[in-house]
Design an enzyme around this catalytic site. Structure first.
Site, PDB file in Angstrom:
ATOM      1  N   ASN A 153     -19.874 -53.037  26.724  1.00 50.92           N
ATOM      2  CA  ASN A 153     -20.793 -53.611  27.254  1.00 50.92           C
ATOM      3  C   ASN A 153     -20.935 -55.232  27.504  1.00 50.92           C
ATOM      4  OD1 ASN A 153     -21.889 -53.603  24.817  1.00 50.92           O
ATOM      5  ND2 ASN A 153     -23.940 -52.926  25.343  1.00 50.92           N
ATOM      6  N   GLU A 250     -23.538 -51.842  14.437  1.00 44.08           N
ATOM      7  CA  GLU A 250     -24.515 -52.176  15.550  1.00 44.08           C
ATOM      8  C   GLU A 250     -24.387 -50.928  16.259  1.00 44.08           C
ATOM      9  OE1 GLU A 250     -26.905 -54.346  15.597  1.00 44.08           O
ATOM     10  OE2 GLU A 250     -25.959 -55.863  14.016  1.00 44.08           O
ATOM     11  N   CYS A 284     -27.781 -51.724  24.287  1.00 48.87           N
ATOM     12  CA  CYS A 284     -28.010 -51.117  23.399  1.00 48.87           C
ATOM     13  C   CYS A 284     -29.538 -51.201  22.846  1.00 48.87           C
ATOM     14  CB  CYS A 284     -27.310 -51.397  22.216  1.00 48.87           C
ATOM     15  SG  CYS A 284     -27.313 -53.136  21.769  1.00 48.87           S
ATOM     16  N   GLU A 461     -26.571 -59.254  13.050  1.00 45.71           N
ATOM     17  CA  GLU A 461     -25.638 -60.405  13.629  1.00 45.71           C
ATOM     18  C   GLU A 461     -26.694 -61.310  13.940  1.00 45.71           C
ATOM     19  OE1 GLU A 461     -23.618 -57.857  16.868  1.00 45.71           O
ATOM     20  OE2 GLU A 461     -21.976 -58.072  15.263  1.00 45.71           O
TER      21      GLU A 461
END
Ligand code: NAD
Length: 487
Positions: A153, A250, A284, A461
């Site tokens: 994505n 993630e 997400c 992150e």
């Protein structure tokens, strides 16, 4: 072909090919046209990438953090200079409209290199611990060769979000993009060389679910950072655990977005639309379970429907287009199956639910969709769809909505819209998620940590916090006197 790179992989500062690897066709999602033909990495390519990364990492870690930071900041500068060209490539790779990629993709990658380049000199310091006449000190040391595995994505952003902190901390990285979007990461690898990174410091190899394990299981790889789905996360974490490797996960989500009856309605609708339709819903952290207070529900739905039906869907290369296709045929089939399930299970279709007739029949377009009267047990309220499908659920009571919002295996993100400051903080405090927004949604600047809890993953992150996931502490005890022993 429109976007054919010189070869499939970028290793040790150069493009490398091994035609023995399985063919990967890169398709432009707006037309289905083949825009590049690549090969998955063979075991020989993986060995080449690991050996070169090992060599480069030693050289790189020996530099001062300021010198490393300088290279990363230079890379950020080059990315910004080439924003247009990189955004056009990202649009071809993903189908996302140029209107989005030009502001959200290479630029957020550049932000990561700029931020981590900037803090490298100050954020990696150790400490001094006084112990009477003895003392100790700590050093933050790199892990070695790190592997980044990306989803489709945000291919360029993911390549940078993983690469920048890894490199700032003194590691090398081997990045494997998703087989669906193989192109952007190669450009990031090229730019790092141009910025002065040693050859091999950031290698890119292509491949799919067969290739990933070759990297994850490689004994010379110290860490794996994955962006992907929960089932893939479980497999990668299990493989990494076999060799006790560091991991960052993630993963997916089904995040709640709660709209109270005192919220600024237009702002809440903007948040819900951003959190469901940006990148054709392929984000997400999307707030895909929109809990709207019963008192404002119909008003919310009427205005959200009107704004959704005005979204400009079409050619992603046209600056006026606001929504492009989904990334692949398979993803469109998946999203359409979910919308059919929503209808079958009794959700009220407010708008969308099919394929738009603006598209010429080619490409993987779907209509932005809103379902109302969604209940907690419906499949569309429980599973991650990863498409532009907003599910609106009703609520009346604060504690009830918090309990329902938390009744999911996921814990990536969440949000609340309310004018009541105290309530906003009280509610987010109780939501079980890694990243939360008050009166906005899905903003992820590099300064703030991003990541999930529960089945959405672990590790963070962005922000200085990411450096701790790409380094470890070494403690040194310094004996200043004679060493005493009882025997
Ligand atoms: P995916 O899990 O199918 O694939 C992700 C990556 O893992 C790909 O590069 C794939 O080739 C690789 N892979 C697959 N099996 C592997 C294995 N056994 N070992 C090693 N690598 C393997 O995910 P996707 O369909 O590319 O992306 C969509 C998913 O990613 C969604 O669930 C979405 O929520 C999640 N996502 C999460 C974030 C986040 O930051 N939390 C961001 C973007 C996407």
């Amino acid at each position: 072909m429109k976007a054919q790179p010189p070869a499939s992989h970028f290793i040790d500062g150069a493009y490398v090919e091994d035609t023995a690897g399985t063919v990967i066709e890169s398709l432009y999602p707006a037309t289905g046209e083949v825009i590049a033909r690549l090969h998955a990495a063979t075991p020989a390519i993986v060995e080449q990438a690991v050996a070169s990364a090992k060599r480069a990492q030693k050289e790189w870690a020996a530099l001062s953090p300021t010198a490393r930071g300088r290279v990363l900041k230079k890379a950020a500068e080059i990315i910004r200079e080439r924003n247009r060209e990189l955004s056009e490539l990202e649009t071809l790779d993903t189908g996302k409209p140029i209107q989005e990629t030009i502001v959200a993709d290479p630029t957020s990658g550049a932000d990561a290199f700029e931020f981590f380049g900037g803090i490298a000199a100050t954020a990696l310091n150790g400490s001094h611990i006084p112990l009477g006449s003895d003392w100790a000190y700590t050093k933050r040391v790199p892990l070695g060769v790190c592997v980044g595995i990306g989803a489709w994505n945000y291919p360029q952003q993911i390549a940078c979000w993983k690469g920048a902190p890894a490199l700032a901390a003194g590691n090398a990285m081997i990045f494997k993009p998703s087989e669906v979007t193989p192109l952007g990461a190669l450009k990031i690898a090229e730019i790092l060389i141009e910025a002065g990174a040693p050859k091999g410091l950031y290698n890119v190899i292509q491949g799919d679910r067969e290739t990933g394990p070759l990297l994850v299981n490689h004994p010379d790889v110290a860490k794996v950072s994955l962006t992907g789905s929960v089932p893939t996360g479980r497999k990668v974490a299990a493989a990494a655990a076999g060799q006790l490797k560091h991991v960052t996960m993630e993963l997916g989500g089904k995040s709640p977005l709660i709209v109270f009856d005192d919220a600024d309605l237009d702002s809440a609708i903007s948040g819900a639309m951003l959190g469901n339709f940006y990148s054709t819903g392929q984000v997400c952290s999307n707030g895909t379970r929109v809990f709207v207070h019963k008192a404002i529900k119909e008003q919310f739905l009427a205005r959200a429907k009107a704004r959704t039906e005005a979204i400009v869907i079409g050619d992603p290369q046209d600056e006026a287009t606001q929504m492009g296709p989904l990334v692949s045929f398979a993803q469109r089939e998946k999203v359409l199956a979910y919308t059919e399930k929503g209808k079958a299970e009794g959700a009220r279709l407010v708008t969308g639910g099919g394929i738009p007739n603006t598209a010429s029949g080619e490409g993987y377009f779907v209509q932005p969709t809103i379902f109302a009267d969604v209940t907690d047990d419906m499949t569309i309220a429980r599973e991650e769809i990863f498409g532009p499908v907003m599910c609106v659920l009703d609520f009346e009571d604060e504690s009830e909505v918090i309990a329902r919002a938390n009744a999911t295996e996921f814990g990536l993100a969440g949000g609340v819209f309310t004018a009541d400051l105290t309530r906003a903080h009280r509610v987010v405090d109780q939501l079980e998620a890694g990243t939360l927004w008050i009166n906005t949604y899905n903003l992820c600047p590099v300064e703030i940590p991003f990541g999930g809890s529960k089945q959405s993953g672990f590790g963070r992150e962005n922000s200085a916090e990411a450096l701790s996931h790409y380094s470890e502490l070494k403690t040194v005890y310094v004996g200043m006197g004679k060493c005493e022993a009882p025997y």
